[in-house]
Scaffold this motif. Structure first.
Motif, PDB file in Angstrom:
ATOM      1  N   PHE A  30       0.831  -1.203   0.000  1.00 33.21           N
ATOM      2  CA  PHE A  30       0.000   0.000   0.000  1.00 33.21           C
ATOM      3  C   PHE A  30       0.870   1.259   0.000  1.00 33.21           C
ATOM      4  N   TRP A  31       1.845   1.291   0.907  1.00 36.64           N
ATOM      5  CA  TRP A  31       2.692   2.475   1.003  1.00 36.64           C
ATOM      6  C   TRP A  31       3.645   2.607  -0.192  1.00 36.64           C
ATOM      7  N   LYS A  32       4.033   1.455  -0.757  1.00 34.35           N
ATOM      8  CA  LYS A  32       4.826   1.507  -1.984  1.00 34.35           C
ATOM      9  C   LYS A  32       4.058   2.241  -3.076  1.00 34.35           C
ATOM     10  N   ARG A  33       2.785   1.850  -3.257  1.00 32.84           N
ATOM     11  CA  ARG A  33       1.964   2.465  -4.290  1.00 32.84           C
ATOM     12  C   ARG A  33       1.727   3.943  -4.000  1.00 32.84           C
ATOM     13  N   MET A  34       1.522   4.260  -2.733  1.00 34.67           N
ATOM     14  CA  MET A  34       1.314   5.660  -2.362  1.00 34.67           C
ATOM     15  C   MET A  34       2.542   6.513  -2.693  1.00 34.67           C
ATOM     16  N   LEU A  35       3.726   5.982  -2.387  1.00 36.21           N
ATOM     17  CA  LEU A  35       4.961   6.725  -2.648  1.00 36.21           C
ATOM     18  C   LEU A  35       5.220   6.874  -4.148  1.00 36.21           C
ATOM     19  N   TYR A  36       4.958   5.809  -4.906  1.00 36.39           N
ATOM     20  CA  TYR A  36       5.118   5.908  -6.360  1.00 36.39           C
ATOM     21  C   TYR A  36       4.129   6.922  -6.935  1.00 36.39           C
ATOM     22  N   GLY A  37       2.917   6.889  -6.402  1.00 33.43           N
ATOM     23  CA  GLY A  37       1.904   7.847  -6.850  1.00 33.43           C
ATOM     24  C   GLY A  37       2.301   9.272  -6.511  1.00 33.43           C
ATOM     25  N   LEU A  38       2.893   9.467  -5.320  1.00 36.91           N
ATOM     26  CA  LEU A  38       3.357  10.793  -4.908  1.00 36.91           C
ATOM     27  C   LEU A  38       4.446  11.291  -5.849  1.00 36.91           C
ATOM     28  N   SER A  39       5.335  10.381  -6.238  1.00 37.85           N
ATOM     29  CA  SER A  39       6.407  10.756  -7.153  1.00 37.85           C
ATOM     30  C   SER A  39       5.841  11.215  -8.500  1.00 37.85           C
ATOM     31  N   VAL A  40       4.852  10.492  -9.010  1.00 32.07           N
ATOM     32  CA  VAL A  40       4.216  10.869 -10.272  1.00 32.07           C
ATOM     33  C   VAL A  40       3.518  12.219 -10.137  1.00 32.07           C
ATOM     34  N   LEU A  41       2.828  12.411  -9.016  1.00 29.59           N
ATOM     35  CA  LEU A  41       2.136  13.681  -8.774  1.00 29.59           C
ATOM     36  C   LEU A  41       3.116  14.844  -8.740  1.00 29.59           C
ATOM     37  N   LEU A  42       4.244  14.665  -8.058  1.00 24.47           N
ATOM     38  CA  LEU A  42       5.244  15.724  -7.977  1.00 24.47           C
ATOM     39  C   LEU A  42       5.852  16.009  -9.348  1.00 24.47           C
ATOM     40  N   PHE A  43       6.035  14.967 -10.147  1.00 22.38           N
ATOM     41  CA  PHE A  43       6.535  15.173 -11.507  1.00 22.38           C
ATOM     42  C   PHE A  43       5.568  16.037 -12.303  1.00 22.38           C
ATOM     43  N   LEU A  44       4.272  15.760 -12.186  1.00 21.20           N
ATOM     44  CA  LEU A  44       3.263  16.543 -12.902  1.00 21.20           C
ATOM     45  C   LEU A  44       3.225  17.993 -12.399  1.00 21.20           C
ATOM     46  N   VAL A  45       3.430  18.170 -11.097  1.00 22.41           N
ATOM     47  CA  VAL A  45       3.441  19.520 -10.522  1.00 22.41           C
ATOM     48  C   VAL A  45       4.627  20.321 -11.061  1.00 22.41           C
ATOM     49  N   PHE A  46       5.812  19.724 -11.021  1.00 22.00           N
ATOM     50  CA  PHE A  46       7.028  20.444 -11.416  1.00 22.00           C
ATOM     51  C   PHE A  46       7.180  20.604 -12.930  1.00 22.00           C
ATOM     52  N   THR A  47       6.348  19.927 -13.711  1.00 19.40           N
ATOM     53  CA  THR A  47       6.416  20.088 -15.170  1.00 19.40           C
ATOM     54  C   THR A  47       5.202  20.841 -15.710  1.00 19.40           C
ATOM     55  N   ASN A  48       4.392  21.399 -14.821  1.00 22.38           N
ATOM     56  CA  ASN A  48       3.196  22.135 -15.227  1.00 22.38           C
ATOM     57  C   ASN A  48       3.534  23.617 -15.376  1.00 22.38           C
ATOM     58  N   THR A  49       3.541  24.100 -16.597  1.00 22.01           N
ATOM     59  CA  THR A  49       3.951  25.480 -16.874  1.00 22.01           C
ATOM     60  C   THR A  49       3.026  26.529 -16.267  1.00 22.01           C
ATOM     61  N   PRO A  50       1.693  26.410 -16.412  1.00 20.25           N
ATOM     62  CA  PRO A  50       0.814  27.411 -15.794  1.00 20.25           C
ATOM     63  C   PRO A  50       0.983  27.494 -14.277  1.00 20.25           C
ATOM     64  N   LEU A  51       1.190  26.341 -13.631  1.00 20.18           N
ATOM     65  CA  LEU A  51       1.381  26.333 -12.181  1.00 20.18           C
ATOM     66  C   LEU A  51       2.685  27.038 -11.810  1.00 20.18           C
ATOM     67  N   PHE A  52       3.751  26.756 -12.568  1.00 14.50           N
ATOM     68  CA  PHE A  52       5.020  27.418 -12.285  1.00 14.50           C
ATOM     69  C   PHE A  52       4.901  28.919 -12.502  1.00 14.50           C
ATOM     70  N   ARG A  53       4.241  29.294 -13.583  1.00 16.19           N
ATOM     71  CA  ARG A  53       4.077  30.724 -13.867  1.00 16.19           C
ATOM     72  C   ARG A  53       3.311  31.409 -12.739  1.00 16.19           C
ATOM     73  N   PHE A  54       2.253  30.767 -12.244  1.00  9.62           N
ATOM     74  CA  PHE A  54       1.474  31.341 -11.142  1.00  9.62           C
ATOM     75  C   PHE A  54       2.355  31.522  -9.907  1.00  9.62           C
ATOM     76  N   ALA A  55       3.152  30.491  -9.569  1.00 11.16           N
ATOM     77  CA  ALA A  55       4.021  30.565  -8.388  1.00 11.16           C
ATOM     78  C   ALA A  55       5.030  31.697  -8.519  1.00 11.16           C
ATOM     79  N   GLU A  56       5.607  31.837  -9.710  1.00  7.82           N
ATOM     80  CA  GLU A  56       6.619  32.871  -9.913  1.00  7.82           C
ATOM     81  C   GLU A  56       5.994  34.267  -9.879  1.00  7.82           C
ATOM     82  N   GLU A  57       4.843  34.428 -10.520  1.00  5.69           N
ATOM     83  CA  GLU A  57       4.195  35.740 -10.537  1.00  5.69           C
ATOM     84  C   GLU A  57       3.744  36.155  -9.144  1.00  5.69           C
ATOM     85  N   GLN A  58       3.322  35.194  -8.322  1.00  5.87           N
ATOM     86  CA  GLN A  58       2.960  35.517  -6.947  1.00  5.87           C
ATOM     87  C   GLN A  58       4.170  35.992  -6.156  1.00  5.87           C
ATOM     88  N   TRP A  59       5.337  35.454  -6.507  1.00  7.31           N
ATOM     89  CA  TRP A  59       6.575  35.802  -5.811  1.00  7.31           C
ATOM     90  C   TRP A  59       6.978  37.250  -6.073  1.00  7.31           C
TER      91      TRP A  59
END
Length: 252
Positions: A30-59
């Protein structure tokens, strides 16, 4: 060791791969799958251009405003990082953040700033022991003269290696004049918050002028598809976040 830790903290790959490494050593499925899923989620977060742009503009949103109309400044402090000296061709070679320099020159040409202060840069820096990075301050003065900026209107701080030293050494160079003179800092939008923190710590409270902002290009939207290019952009923003926290911690 400190540089290595800084690298780990400011690279998104650390956060993406950590769950994978942990999953290798965990037997619970269960925790293996959760951690792998977290890794995939973080990859999607860090490769999402609109999200990065929002974070930078807020800064940098608090500094995204024009200079006061009609106001002039004795000193326009341009923070470094925009060029290196090309010794083979005897000229400065500019990077993707050259707007810091070109906007400083433009503001000088408009009469908004009276003296251009180059607060260290790869094109002018001098290693005190002669073994480190060496720029060419004399060559840069000649280059600026060719752009129509006379030597008496250019001040160069040539020893700083980071933003904190930019503030400390610039204050030392300009002295008590900074207590009364009008000053504006010119640097990249993402860099402004940490820069102001460093200058405030030295008792310098300048106006600010940001460059290298996100631009809305007509006819071109921002894709939500994962982008490795966006992944490469994150370390700079993470570096600013970490650096700002460190500066605030040292102040306290």
């Amino acid at each position: 060791m400190i540089s290595f830790l800084s690298f780990l903290v400011t690279t998104p790959l650390t956060y993406i791969l950590c769950p994978v490494v942990c999953a290798v050593f965990i037997k619970n499925i269960f925790w293996k799958r959760m951690l792998y899923g977290l890794s995939v989620l973080l990859f999607l977060v860090f490769t999402n251009t609109p999200l990065f742009r929002f974070a930078e503009e807020q800064w940098y949103k608090d500094y995204d405003k024009p200079l006061p109309e009609g106001k002039t400044y004795k000193y326009g402090i341009v923070l470094g990082g925009y060029s290196f000296w090309d010794w083979d061709r005897n000229r400065p070679e500019f990077s993707g953040i050259a707007d810091r320099f070109t906007e400083g020159v433009r503001l000088y040409k408009l009469g908004i700033i009276k003296k251009l202060v180059l607060a260290s840069d790869g094109s002018i820096i001098e290693s005190k022991d002669g073994k480190g990075l060496q720029g060419n301050a004399k060559g840069m003065r000649k280059y600026l003269d060719e752009l129509g900026i006379p030597e008496e209107d250019v001040l160069m701080e040539v020893f700083a290696n980071n933003t904190k030293e930019n503030a400390v050494f610039t204050k030392k160079m300009l002295g008590k004049d900074l207590d009364t003179a009008s000053v504006v800092i010119i640097t990249s939008a993402i860099h402004m918050k940490r820069s102001l923190s460093a200058f405030h710590a030295e008792g310098i409270y300048p106006d600010c002028y940001i460059t290298d902002t996100w631009v809305n290009i007509k006819g071109q939207g921002v894709s939500f598809w994962p982008s490795l290019g966006t992944l490469v952009l994150w370390p700079e923003l993470l570096h600013e976040w970490v650096g700002y926290v460190v500066y605030k911690y040292r102040e306290n």
